[in-house]
Design a protein around this motif. Structure first.
Motif, mmCIF file in Angstrom:
data_model
loop_
_atom_site.group_PDB
_atom_site.id
_atom_site.type_symbol
_atom_site.label_atom_id
_atom_site.label_comp_id
_atom_site.label_asym_id
_atom_site.label_seq_id
_atom_site.Cartn_x
_atom_site.Cartn_y
_atom_site.Cartn_z
ATOM 1 N N SER A 4 0.846 -1.197 0.000
ATOM 2 C CA SER A 4 0.000 0.000 0.000
ATOM 3 C C SER A 4 0.878 1.242 0.000
ATOM 4 O O SER A 4 1.998 1.241 0.526
ATOM 5 N N ARG A 19 -2.956 5.799 -10.414
ATOM 6 C CA ARG A 19 -3.222 4.879 -11.518
ATOM 7 C C ARG A 19 -2.090 3.855 -11.692
ATOM 8 O O ARG A 19 -2.342 2.679 -11.939
ATOM 9 N N ARG A 22 -2.243 1.286 -8.721
ATOM 10 C CA ARG A 22 -3.302 0.286 -8.877
ATOM 11 C C ARG A 22 -2.970 -0.704 -9.983
ATOM 12 O O ARG A 22 -3.273 -1.897 -9.869
ATOM 13 N N LYS A 27 -2.240 -1.038 -3.176
ATOM 14 C CA LYS A 27 -3.374 -0.268 -2.676
ATOM 15 C C LYS A 27 -3.005 1.209 -2.636
ATOM 16 O O LYS A 27 -1.993 1.596 -2.053
ATOM 17 N N ASP A 46 -8.165 3.738 -3.682
ATOM 18 C CA ASP A 46 -8.809 2.627 -2.986
ATOM 19 C C ASP A 46 -9.333 3.069 -1.620
ATOM 20 O O ASP A 46 -10.290 2.496 -1.099
#
Length: 449
Positions: A4, A19, A22, A27, A46
């Motif tokens: 993340s 973008r 992901r 995350k 997210d």
């Protein structure tokens, strides 16, 4: 690879980072102010965390609030984008102090390059050309006059703590220098809370060229080509292109080698940019500053190399090898900053976007921070989007750029799209002979080179 990442920024750069994250299966966590709650980057993430009211000082520059958002979401990494906290060594250290991955260069490199005088001295030691100037802060106007006599007029008067062109003055004689010194010193204390002043020779008719470097996890530094960012208004870049039409192959080779030395001198890691001023007539270049972050114009480098620089930032930050082996450029690319502003005087504008229609087609890329129905406020930079085009060569890319600008519709508030169309048809830009004074000449009736 971490799982993340918290993106400590807003608008188009936040969306651009989200973008890529992901797409890599990472995350993406956004932070946002009350003014930005309805913007697209918040919806794309997210997870999103409100960190404060519209004022940047109480939101995007609020280090405790950003760090608390990272703690609450258990973000394993933090990407600062550009602007705001991106070049804050203190913030980078604070992120690392929370045992999170800092997606950027080592904090020590950020600190060493955060002062123009310090960075000049470092570059001189590394064998990178620097313009004639001072090696320590100028304490008063009298000393400035003495130094200018040694350096030679015109001279640039700069806040040592600034980034980019913020707060800079230019003097062509002693009277103007005394006035510029006091103005710059006062402005520096207000803007940067530090009033050290740098003096160096001002290169008239210069081109502003920057080299994209990338420091790998094993300590290797590579250069990924140059960008020409000479089209500027109010000391801020408006357009960029690669390769530069004003750089010969021999000069390019020298500049890229110097940029690698600059990165190696500070143990650089990740994406960085070495900015230079080029004297086209003498084919000489001088170090200007080094941006210890992802650069706003990085997209044109991506278009000609096929390398996703944010992906590579993530890889290096995680201790992984990069996914590219070379950077042979292909074709030509332009980037244009689309601003909410008066296209004649460049005053920022605000309001609700009633129409937003983007051009489509081969070679067109738009990284947008807004969409139809969004409201542009006066709290932040008036940047709306980055419009980029790629073509087989410069003429091909120019044709695509003209069509893309013509087909980008933004209604509801003034934008600089008419100016961009004017720029694309201006003889200096069309034939690639422009320099940093082109916009001023465009806006000064009867002005000539």
């Amino acid at each position: 690879m971490f799982e993340s990442v918290l993106v400590a920024n807003r608008g188009e750069i936040a969306g651009r980072i989200i973008r890529t994250a992901r797409a890599m299966g990472i995350k993406a966590i956004a932070v946002y102010s009350e003014a930005d709650a309805g913007l697209s980057f918040v919806a794309e993430a997210d997870e999103a965390v409100l960190i404060g009211p519209p004022s940047p000082a109480r939101s995007y520059l609020n280090v405790p609030a950003v760090l608390e958002a990272a703690r609450r979401t258990n973000a394993q990494a933090v990407h600062p984008g550009y602007g705001f906290l991106a070049e804050s060594a203190e913030f980078a250290r604070a992120v690392a102090g929370q045992d999170r991955v800092w997606v950027g260069p080592p904090p020590l490199a950020v600190a060493r390059l955060g002062n123009k005088i310090n960075s000049r001295n470092l570059m001189k030691e590394a064998g990178v050309p620097v313009a004639p100037g001072v090696w320590e802060p100028v304490p008063d106007a009298g000393t400035a006059v003495e130094e200018a006599a040694r350096i030679g007029y015109p001279v640039a008067v700069k806040p040592a703590a600034s980034t980019g062109g913020a707060g800079i003055g230019v003097a062509h004689d002693e009277a103007a220098l005394r006035e510029a010194y006091e103005t710059v010193r006062t402005r520096a204390a207000w803007l940067f809370h530090q009033d050290d002043v740098l003096l160096e020779r001002y290169v008239e008719g210069a081109r502003h060229i920057e080299v994209q470097i990338f420091g790998l996890a094993d300590g290797t530094v590579v250069a990924l080509g140059e960008r020409d960012c000479s089209v500027q208004r109010n000391d801020e870049k408006v357009a960029g292109e690669t390769p530069s039409p004003g750089v010969t192959p021999a000069l390019r080779e020298r500049m890229l080698a110097a940029a690698v030395r600059a990165g190696e001198a500070v143990g650089y890691r990740g994406a960085g940019t070495v900015e230079c001023l080029v004297d086209p007539a003498a084919q000489e270049f001088f170090f200007l500053e080094m941006d210890t972050r992802l650069q706003a114009e990085h997209r044109v480098t991506e278009l000609v190399t096929g390398i996703d620089l944010v992906e590579q930032q993530f890889r290096v930050a995680a201790g992984e090898p990069v996914s590219f082996t070379g950077a042979a450029p292909r074709g030509h690319a332009f980037e244009f900053r689309v601003h909410a502003e008066d296209p004649q005087r460049f005053f920022p504008s605000a309001g609700k976007i009633k129409v937003w229609e983007e051009p489509v087609g081969d070679g067109i890329r738009i990284d947008a921070g807004y969409a139809e129905g969004a409201t542009v406020t006066t709290h932040y930079d008036p940047m709306l989007a980055k419009l980029c085009v790629h073509g087989d060569d410069r003429d091909h890319a120019l044709r695509r750029a003209r069509a893309a600008v013509d087909n980008l519709r933004i209604e509801g508030l003034p934008t600089n799209l008419p100016f961009l169309r004017e720029l694309l048809d201006h003889p200096e830009f069309a034939d690639g002979t422009y320099d940093t004074g082109v916009v001023e000449r465009m806006r000064t009736p009867g002005a000539e080179r």
